[in-house]
Design a protein around this motif. Structure first.
Motif, short mmCIF file in Angstrom:
data_model
loop_
_atom_site.label_atom_id
_atom_site.label_comp_id
_atom_site.label_asym_id
_atom_site.label_seq_id
_atom_site.Cartn_x
_atom_site.Cartn_y
_atom_site.Cartn_z
N ASN A 133 0.80 -1.23 0.00
CA ASN A 133 0.00 0.00 0.00
C ASN A 133 0.83 1.28 0.00
OD1 ASN A 133 0.89 0.23 2.64
ND2 ASN A 133 -1.12 0.01 3.58
N HIS A 136 -2.45 -11.13 4.22
CA HIS A 136 -3.41 -10.06 3.95
C HIS A 136 -3.20 -9.49 2.55
CE1 HIS A 136 -6.35 -7.06 5.01
NE2 HIS A 136 -5.52 -6.07 4.77
N ASP A 177 -9.15 1.68 4.89
CA ASP A 177 -8.76 1.64 6.29
C ASP A 177 -8.88 3.02 6.92
OD1 ASP A 177 -7.60 0.00 8.50
OD2 ASP A 177 -6.01 1.49 8.35
N THR A 226 -12.42 4.06 7.90
CA THR A 226 -13.06 3.50 9.09
C THR A 226 -12.96 4.46 10.28
OG1 THR A 226 -11.06 2.38 9.91
CG2 THR A 226 -12.44 1.17 8.34
N GLY A 267 -7.81 4.36 12.21
CA GLY A 267 -6.39 4.21 11.90
C GLY A 267 -5.78 5.55 11.54
N ARG A 313 -17.44 -1.75 4.28
CA ARG A 313 -17.18 -2.65 5.41
C ARG A 313 -17.32 -4.11 4.98
NH1 ARG A 313 -16.48 -0.01 10.05
NH2 ARG A 313 -17.33 2.12 10.24
N LYS A 356 -14.16 -5.05 3.18
CA LYS A 356 -13.06 -5.25 4.14
C LYS A 356 -13.24 -6.57 4.88
CE LYS A 356 -11.36 -2.12 6.81
NZ LYS A 356 -9.93 -2.31 6.46
N GLU A 363 -10.76 -9.78 5.21
CA GLU A 363 -10.33 -10.31 6.51
C GLU A 363 -10.62 -11.80 6.63
OE1 GLU A 363 -8.43 -8.98 8.82
OE2 GLU A 363 -8.29 -7.26 7.46
N LYS A 416 -5.28 1.39 16.99
CA LYS A 416 -4.37 1.12 15.87
C LYS A 416 -3.81 -0.29 15.95
CE LYS A 416 -1.75 1.67 12.37
NZ LYS A 416 -2.39 1.24 11.16
#
Length: 306
Positions: A67, A174, A192, A195, A198, A247, A250, A254, A304
């Protein structure tokens, strides 16, 4: 998520991640890297985390990190290796961890309790690390190799070693899950951010090296796809907020990620995994209260996970 076991593995993994990544914004750690001529922050962290890979092409690091902006990585590497060698940075990171852990835990009244917590975590997770299959996990494999040669001297340094291998192992899984789900690195980063648990948006863009144009393009793409909405914060900057569809995406990633670590965690029964919740929470509280995750960089630093 279909079981309490999976929830507990995620919770412990997130706390492990935080234990590892607590070093990234430390002035003490930055001072150790500065001894080798590196700027504290992104430059020092880039050299330290990628050092286990050796003197590789920037594309290898970009692929492993996923990323970060490839152009940003290419601008830093291999230039950094003209200042310091990967071998020196491996040792520099261990020295930095030692200094940081001494600063964080050295003179606390509850040191006995925290030492016990770190020791329990390290000893309980040892079979998980021993079961890890590193094929296809480039960054985790390289990191495990160098950490295998580290002579940690305190319970907290040993815990950091274990946390780092476990973090990179799940991280590589991941990345594979994001690729499978068709989520590019910048999109994963922005989801991220959206949300609110973070990185703050501008901090994420800066530390990952994206231009305003790249960031805006990704933001527009995700908004048009219904994965985020975009408002303004109190300073007038764009503030992405994740939608239910975002969501869901994501969570799909996950679930895939859970599958990439399930075999390693299979050596622990449900009760043993649950026993890690309390000591990992105790250690995380210390990190959260220390200011390791600055509020100008993270929206909710206590949440975090790295």
């Amino acid at each position: 998520m279909d079981s309490q076991r999976t929830q507990n593995i995620r919770a412990v993994s997130a706390r492990i991640n935080s234990f590892h990544s607590s070093i990234y914004f430390s002035q003490t750690v930055g001072a150790e890297y500065a001894k080798y001529g590196l700027e504290p922050g992104v430059e020092g962290n880039m050299a330290a985390r990628s050092a286990p890979l050796g003197r590789v092409n920037p594309g290898v690091v970009s692929a492993a990190y996923y990323n970060y902006s490839p152009n940003f990585v290419a601008d830093m590497l291999p230039r950094l290796w003209e200042t310091v060698t990967p071998e020196q940075m491996v040792q520099a990171r261990f020295d930095a961890v030692s200094a940081f852990m001494a600063e964080l835990f050295g003179d606390r009244d509850d040191i006995a309790l925290l030492t016990e917590a770190a020791t329990q975590m390290t000893e309980t997770l040892a079979p998980v690390l021993a079961t890890m299959e590193f094929a296809g996990r480039t960054l985790a494999a390289a990191t495990a190799d160098v950490i295998g040669g580290h002579q940690a001297t305190t319970a907290f340094e040993k815990m950091w070693d274990v946390a780092t291998v476990a973090r990179e192992f799940r991280g590589d899984g991941h990345v594979a899950s994001l690729v499978t789900a068709g989520v590019p690195g910048i999109d994963a980063l922005m989801l991220d951010v959206a949300t609110g648990a973070g990185f703050r948006p501008r901090a994420a863009q800066k530390t990952r090296g994206y231009t305003d144009e790249e960031w805006q393009t990704a933001q527009t793409r995700l908004a048009e796809a219904g994965l985020i909405t975009v408002d303004k914060d109190d300073r007038g900057f764009d503030l992405p907020t994740i939608t239910e569809a975002g969501r869901d995406l994501k969570e799909q990633v996950e679930v895939l990620t859970d599958g990439t670590v399930a075999a390693a965690w299979s050596v622990l029964d449900d009760e043993t995994i649950e026993s890690l919740l309390s000591p990992s929470r105790d250690l995380l509280r210390v990190i959260a209260k220390s200011g390791a995750f600055p509020s100008n960089i993270f929206a909710r630093p206590e949440k975090k996970a790295g």
